[in-house]
Scaffold this motif. Structure first.
Motif, PDB file in Angstrom:
ATOM      1  N   ASN A  77       0.823  -1.586   0.003  1.00 19.95           N
ATOM      2  CA  ASN A  77      -0.313  -0.370  -0.207  1.00 19.95           C
ATOM      3  C   ASN A  77       0.613   1.344   0.602  1.00 19.95           C
ATOM      4  O   ASN A  77       0.185   2.062   0.198  1.00 19.95           O
ATOM      5  CB  ASN A  77      -1.111  -0.284   1.070  1.00 19.95           C
ATOM      6  CG  ASN A  77      -2.419  -0.529   1.084  1.00 19.95           C
ATOM      7  OD1 ASN A  77      -2.519  -0.810  -0.370  1.00 19.95           O
ATOM      8  ND2 ASN A  77      -2.161  -1.764   2.316  1.00 19.95           N
ATOM      9  N   ARG A  83      -4.619  -0.880  -3.918  1.00 19.78           N
ATOM     10  CA  ARG A  83      -5.852  -1.532  -3.077  1.00 19.78           C
ATOM     11  C   ARG A  83      -5.591  -2.758  -2.612  1.00 19.78           C
ATOM     12  O   ARG A  83      -6.410  -3.071  -2.884  1.00 19.78           O
ATOM     13  CB  ARG A  83      -6.614  -0.564  -3.574  1.00 19.78           C
ATOM     14  CG  ARG A  83      -6.764   0.120  -3.858  1.00 19.78           C
ATOM     15  CD  ARG A  83      -8.246   1.054  -4.999  1.00 19.78           C
ATOM     16  NE  ARG A  83      -8.351  -0.302  -5.490  1.00 19.78           N
ATOM     17  CZ  ARG A  83      -8.248   0.348  -7.048  1.00 19.78           C
ATOM     18  NH1 ARG A  83      -6.892   1.426  -6.693  1.00 19.78           N
ATOM     19  NH2 ARG A  83      -7.964  -0.456  -7.738  1.00 19.78           N
ATOM     20  N   ALA A  85      -5.908  -5.315   0.341  1.00 16.89           N
ATOM     21  CA  ALA A  85      -6.662  -5.417   1.221  1.00 16.89           C
ATOM     22  C   ALA A  85      -6.535  -6.628   2.124  1.00 16.89           C
ATOM     23  O   ALA A  85      -6.080  -7.983   1.515  1.00 16.89           O
ATOM     24  CB  ALA A  85      -7.744  -5.742   0.965  1.00 16.89           C
ATOM     25  N   SER A  96     -14.076  -6.301  -0.201  1.00 12.21           N
ATOM     26  CA  SER A  96     -12.783  -5.079  -0.294  1.00 12.21           C
ATOM     27  C   SER A  96     -13.042  -5.018  -2.122  1.00 12.21           C
ATOM     28  O   SER A  96     -11.913  -4.316  -2.490  1.00 12.21           O
ATOM     29  CB  SER A  96     -11.760  -6.288  -0.088  1.00 12.21           C
ATOM     30  OG  SER A  96     -11.334  -7.066  -0.657  1.00 12.21           O
ATOM     31  N   ASN A 100     -13.932  -0.757  -2.055  1.00 12.22           N
ATOM     32  CA  ASN A 100     -13.190  -0.821  -2.338  1.00 12.22           C
ATOM     33  C   ASN A 100     -12.041  -1.035  -3.816  1.00 12.22           C
ATOM     34  O   ASN A 100     -10.800  -0.907  -3.853  1.00 12.22           O
ATOM     35  CB  ASN A 100     -11.965  -0.869  -1.082  1.00 12.22           C
ATOM     36  CG  ASN A 100     -13.037  -1.319   0.585  1.00 12.22           C
ATOM     37  OD1 ASN A 100     -12.648  -1.935   1.127  1.00 12.22           O
ATOM     38  ND2 ASN A 100     -12.701  -0.009   0.842  1.00 12.22           N
ATOM     39  N   ASP A 101     -12.662  -2.017  -4.350  1.00  3.26           N
ATOM     40  CA  ASP A 101     -11.705  -2.056  -5.622  1.00  3.26           C
ATOM     41  C   ASP A 101     -10.767  -2.529  -5.601  1.00  3.26           C
ATOM     42  O   ASP A 101      -9.522  -2.123  -6.507  1.00  3.26           O
ATOM     43  CB  ASP A 101     -11.868  -0.764  -6.767  1.00  3.26           C
ATOM     44  CG  ASP A 101     -11.578  -1.322  -8.034  1.00  3.26           C
ATOM     45  OD1 ASP A 101     -11.626  -2.383  -8.416  1.00  3.26           O
ATOM     46  OD2 ASP A 101     -11.126  -0.678  -8.761  1.00  3.26           O
ATOM     47  N   ALA A 102     -10.073  -3.428  -4.357  1.00  2.00           N
ATOM     48  CA  ALA A 102      -9.113  -3.927  -4.234  1.00  2.00           C
ATOM     49  C   ALA A 102      -8.500  -4.977  -5.181  1.00  2.00           C
ATOM     50  O   ALA A 102      -9.033  -5.619  -5.699  1.00  2.00           O
ATOM     51  CB  ALA A 102      -8.861  -4.945  -2.813  1.00  2.00           C
ATOM     52  N   TYR A 129     -16.838  -5.240  -8.794  1.00  2.00           N
ATOM     53  CA  TYR A 129     -16.618  -3.756  -7.829  1.00  2.00           C
ATOM     54  C   TYR A 129     -18.004  -2.985  -7.900  1.00  2.00           C
ATOM     55  O   TYR A 129     -17.794  -2.610  -9.220  1.00  2.00           O
ATOM     56  CB  TYR A 129     -15.412  -2.224  -8.299  1.00  2.00           C
ATOM     57  CG  TYR A 129     -15.065  -1.334  -8.232  1.00  2.00           C
ATOM     58  CD1 TYR A 129     -15.320  -1.355  -6.595  1.00  2.00           C
ATOM     59  CD2 TYR A 129     -15.290  -0.253  -8.782  1.00  2.00           C
ATOM     60  CE1 TYR A 129     -15.514   0.310  -6.243  1.00  2.00           C
ATOM     61  CE2 TYR A 129     -15.256   1.237  -8.368  1.00  2.00           C
ATOM     62  CZ  TYR A 129     -15.253   1.398  -6.774  1.00  2.00           C
ATOM     63  OH  TYR A 129     -15.099   2.120  -6.467  1.00  2.00           O
ATOM     64  N   VAL A 138     -12.610   5.830  -2.981  1.00  2.00           N
ATOM     65  CA  VAL A 138     -11.506   4.938  -3.865  1.00  2.00           C
ATOM     66  C   VAL A 138     -10.604   5.632  -4.943  1.00  2.00           C
ATOM     67  O   VAL A 138      -9.551   5.396  -4.569  1.00  2.00           O
ATOM     68  CB  VAL A 138     -12.437   4.201  -5.101  1.00  2.00           C
ATOM     69  CG1 VAL A 138     -11.017   2.757  -5.835  1.00  2.00           C
ATOM     70  CG2 VAL A 138     -12.788   2.929  -4.167  1.00  2.00           C
ATOM     71  N   LEU A 141      -7.808   7.187  -1.939  1.00  2.00           N
ATOM     72  CA  LEU A 141      -6.809   5.881  -1.600  1.00  2.00           C
ATOM     73  C   LEU A 141      -5.935   6.741  -3.000  1.00  2.00           C
ATOM     74  O   LEU A 141      -4.590   5.764  -2.502  1.00  2.00           O
ATOM     75  CB  LEU A 141      -7.356   4.869  -2.192  1.00  2.00           C
ATOM     76  CG  LEU A 141      -9.065   5.137  -1.082  1.00  2.00           C
ATOM     77  CD1 LEU A 141      -9.031   3.026  -1.350  1.00  2.00           C
ATOM     78  CD2 LEU A 141      -8.142   4.931  -0.284  1.00  2.00           C
ATOM     79  N   GLY A 142      -5.895   7.017  -3.821  1.00  2.00           N
ATOM     80  CA  GLY A 142      -4.355   7.019  -4.699  1.00  2.00           C
ATOM     81  C   GLY A 142      -3.898   8.411  -4.758  1.00  2.00           C
ATOM     82  O   GLY A 142      -2.988   8.524  -5.232  1.00  2.00           O
TER      83      GLY A 142
END
Length: 155
Positions: A77, A83, A85, A96, A100-102, A129, A138, A141-142
């Motif tokens: 991460n 992403r 998880a 996830s 969260n589109d893990a 997702y 999401v 997150l990036g």
């Protein structure tokens, strides 16, 4: 045929092998990024290798394993495109992906058994997702938030 990358430290070798067989039985090609033996290794090295395989487009998804799952998930991460998880059951793996589109499933080899790991794998592979209300979260997150109170991103 879809390719899934696997990476583990020495604690995860047995579980990685089990999951590689599961993936192959389901028609996936496996990119094994190591390690492949019981000699002590540093989990960040394998986490970074998996992150690179995903971020360069060599694979779309990956599975990472270490003793607890914590260390390798931290390493993964650190890359803003990852992403990863850490999942402990099928429900956490499903969520996830849904919320969260893990793109990396992380498992703790010393924390779960083979059947639970299989449940996590199946949920991770089969759950799409949802997007929608989760998409904005999401996206954040990036990209780290700016210093503003609104939580707006700076990139």
């Amino acid at each position: 045929m879809s390719v899934i990358a696997l990476a583990s430290d020495h604690a995860g070798v047995e579980l990685k092998s089990f999951l590689a067989d599961e993936l192959k039985a389901r028609g996936f090609e496996v990119l094994d990024l190591g390690t492949n033996g019981p000699a002590s290794v540093d989990y960040p090295d394998f986490g970074y290798a998996l992150a690179q395989a995903v971020t360069t487009g060599k694979v779309e998804k990956g599975i990472a394993i270490c003793g607890s799952g914590i260390g390798i998930s931290i390493a993964l991460n650190r890359d803003p495109a990852i992403r990863a998880a850490l999942c402990h059951n099928g429900l956490t793996a499903r969520l996830s992906r849904q919320h969260n589109d893990a793109n990396v499933l992380v498992l703790g080899a010393r924390m779960i058994g083979l059947e639970v790991a299989r449940d996590c794998l199946v949920a991770f592979l089969e759950t799409p997702y949802e997007g929608g209300r989760h998409a904005g979260r999401v996206a954040k997150l990036g990209c780290p938030p700016s210093s503003g109170a609104s939580g707006a991103t700076s990139c």
